[in-house]
Design an enzyme around this catalytic site. Structure first.
Site, PDB file in Angstrom:
ATOM      1  N   TYR A   1       0.858  -1.184   0.000  1.00 49.83           N
ATOM      2  CA  TYR A   1       0.000   0.000   0.000  1.00 49.83           C
ATOM      3  C   TYR A   1       0.895   1.234   0.000  1.00 49.83           C
ATOM      4  O   TYR A   1       1.499   1.585   1.020  1.00 49.83           O
ATOM      5  CB  TYR A   1      -0.908   0.033   1.236  1.00 49.83           C
ATOM      6  CG  TYR A   1      -1.888  -1.111   1.346  1.00 49.83           C
ATOM      7  CD1 TYR A   1      -2.218  -1.898   0.248  1.00 49.83           C
ATOM      8  CD2 TYR A   1      -2.489  -1.409   2.561  1.00 49.83           C
ATOM      9  CE1 TYR A   1      -3.121  -2.944   0.363  1.00 49.83           C
ATOM     10  CE2 TYR A   1      -3.393  -2.450   2.684  1.00 49.83           C
ATOM     11  CZ  TYR A   1      -3.708  -3.225   1.590  1.00 49.83           C
ATOM     12  OH  TYR A   1      -4.595  -4.258   1.710  1.00 49.83           O
TER      13      TYR A   1
ATOM     14  N   PRO B   1     -15.809  -4.864   2.567  1.00 52.54           N
ATOM     15  CA  PRO B   1     -17.165  -5.257   2.960  1.00 52.54           C
ATOM     16  C   PRO B   1     -18.238  -4.305   2.436  1.00 52.54           C
ATOM     17  O   PRO B   1     -19.423  -4.628   2.501  1.00 52.54           O
ATOM     18  CB  PRO B   1     -17.101  -5.222   4.492  1.00 52.54           C
ATOM     19  CG  PRO B   1     -16.060  -4.195   4.793  1.00 52.54           C
ATOM     20  CD  PRO B   1     -15.021  -4.376   3.726  1.00 52.54           C
TER      21      PRO B   1
END
Length: 326
Positions: A56, A204
C-alpha cells in the site's frame, strides 16, 4: 466494543477494524496528517485492528500507521501483509514468497512501522512458484524469533489453507466479502470454520458500491475505473441491484453502509470486517453498524434482494483475478 477471536490461539480483535489501504492514495489523494488523525480517532473509540500491507503505497502506508500508533501500541492489533512486488515499467504486480524474501520483507515492515513485533503477518497473495509449506515455514521462524505473533493468508484456496495450517497454525484468512461479492468468501469459510481459523472480510462495502454514494458512472475514477463491476453495463446492472437494499436501509433507519456491515458481522462470530475510509465522518457512520441488530427475517430479505452471484463483473481486472484463490 464487540471483540471476536481469530483462530484458536488467543488473537482477539474488534469486530470492525480499519482497512488502511485508502490512506495511501488508492482511491484518491490522501493527507498523511488526516490519515494519522483518523487512525488515532478509531483507536480512541475502541477499534484495535489496523490492517496495512507493504504494497500500500509501497511502504508509505506502514510509515503512516507506525507514526499514528505511537503511544497507543498497547491498544492496537497490528496487522500487515507481504508478498506482492511492484511490476516492471508500471505493469501488474508480481508475487514473491520465497523464504528469504519473507524474512527480508518482515524486517523492512518492522523498520517502517517503527515496531519490534507484528501481531498478524499475512501472505498477501499466494506465490504459485513457491510451495506454501516453504513460505509458512519461513513465517513460522518469524514467530519463533518473536517478530510476529500470528500468521494469516489472503485470497488462498481451500487446499492452500489446509496445507498452510498443517505447517503452522493459521489465525486468519482474508478474502473479499460483502453482499455483492461473497461466493469465494463463503467457499473459504467452509474450510476456515472446519479448521478453527478466523475470517477477515475486506472490501465489505463492495469498494464503495454499498455505501449508497455511488449512483452515476461519471463518479467512477482512479482505481475503481479498472474494476469490471464499475464498467458500462455491469455498473448499470449493479446499481439497479441495490435499489431494494437501499430501501431496506431507509426502512430500518440506518445508512446503506451500516446495513452492509451489519450483514457481514451477522454471518458468524468467526467473521470480522475491515472497511476502509479516509474520513472520520464516514468512520463514525460505519461504527453505527455495531448497534444494528438484524433478525433472521432481515437476513433472508437481504439475501433475496441481492442473491449470491447476482452482481455483474469480476472482483478484479482479468490479470489480477489470476492471482486470487490460489
Amino acid at each position: 466494543m464487540e471483540r471476536r477471536e481469530l483462530g484458536t490461539g488467543g488473537l482477539v480483535v474488534s469486530a470492525i477494524g480499519l482497512g488502511c489501504m485508502p490512506l495511501s492514495g488508492v482511491y484518491g489523494a490522501a493527507d498523511d496528517k488526516a490519515s494519522e488523525d483518523l487512525i488515532r480517532h478509531a483507536i480512541d473509540r475502541g477499534i484495535d485492528h489496523l490492517d496495512s500491507a507493504d504494497m500500500y503505497g509501497w511502504g508509505h502506508n506502514e510509515e503512516v500507521v507506525g507514526r499514528a500508533i505511537k503511544g497507543r501500541r498497547d491498544r492496537v492489533v497490528l496487522a500487515t501483509k507481504f508478498g506482492q512486488v511492484k511490476g516492471e515499467n508500471g505493469g501488474p504486480n508480481g508475487v514473491n514468497s520465497r523464504p528469504e524474501y519473507v524474512i527480508a520483507a518482515c524486517e523492512a515492515s518492522l523498520k517502517r512501522l517503527g515496531e519490534e513485533v507484528i501481531d498478524l503477518y499475512t501472505q498477501h497473495r499466494v506465490d504459485p512458484n513457491v510451495p506454501i509449506e516453504d513460505t509458512v515455514g519461513a513465517m513460522a521462524k518469524l514467530v519463533e524469533q518473536g517478530k510476529v505473533r500470528y500468521l494469516g493468508l489472503s485470497e488462498a484456496s481451500a487446499e492452500t489453507i489446509r496445507r498452510a495450517h498443517a505447517t503452522h497454525p493459521i489465525a486468519a484468512v482474508q478474502t473479499e466479502f460483502s453482499l455483492l461479492y461473497r461466493e469465494e468468501g463463503d467457499a473459504t469459510r467452509i474450510v476456515t470454520k472446519e479448521l478453527g481459523i478466523g475470517f477477515v472480510g475486506y472490501s465489505p462495502l463492495g469498494r464503495g458500491f454499498l455505501t449508497g454514494t455511488i449512483t452515476e458512472l461519471s463518479q467512477i475514477d482512479n482505481r475503481r475505473a479498472l474494476h469490471p463491476r464499475f464498467q458500462g453495463e455491469n455498473f448499470a446492472h449493479n446499481r439497479e441491484l441495490l435499489g431494494r437494499f437501499e430501501d431496506m436501509a431507509r426502512a430500518k433507519g440506518c445508512t446503506p453502509s451500516q446495513l452492509a456491515l451489519a450483514w457481514v458481522l451477522a454471518q458468524g462470530k468467526d467473521v470480522v470486517a475491515i472497511p476502509g475510509t479516509r474520513s472520520i465522518e464516514r468512520w463514525d457512520e460505519n461504527m453505527g453498524a455495531l448497534d444494528l441488530a438484524l433478525t433472521g427475517a432481515d437476513l433472508a430479505s437481504l439475501d433475496e434482494a441481492i442473491p449470491a452471484g447476482a452482481a455483474a463483473g469480476d472482483r478484479y481486472p482479468a490479470v489480477q483475478m489470476k492471482a486470487v484463490q490460489l
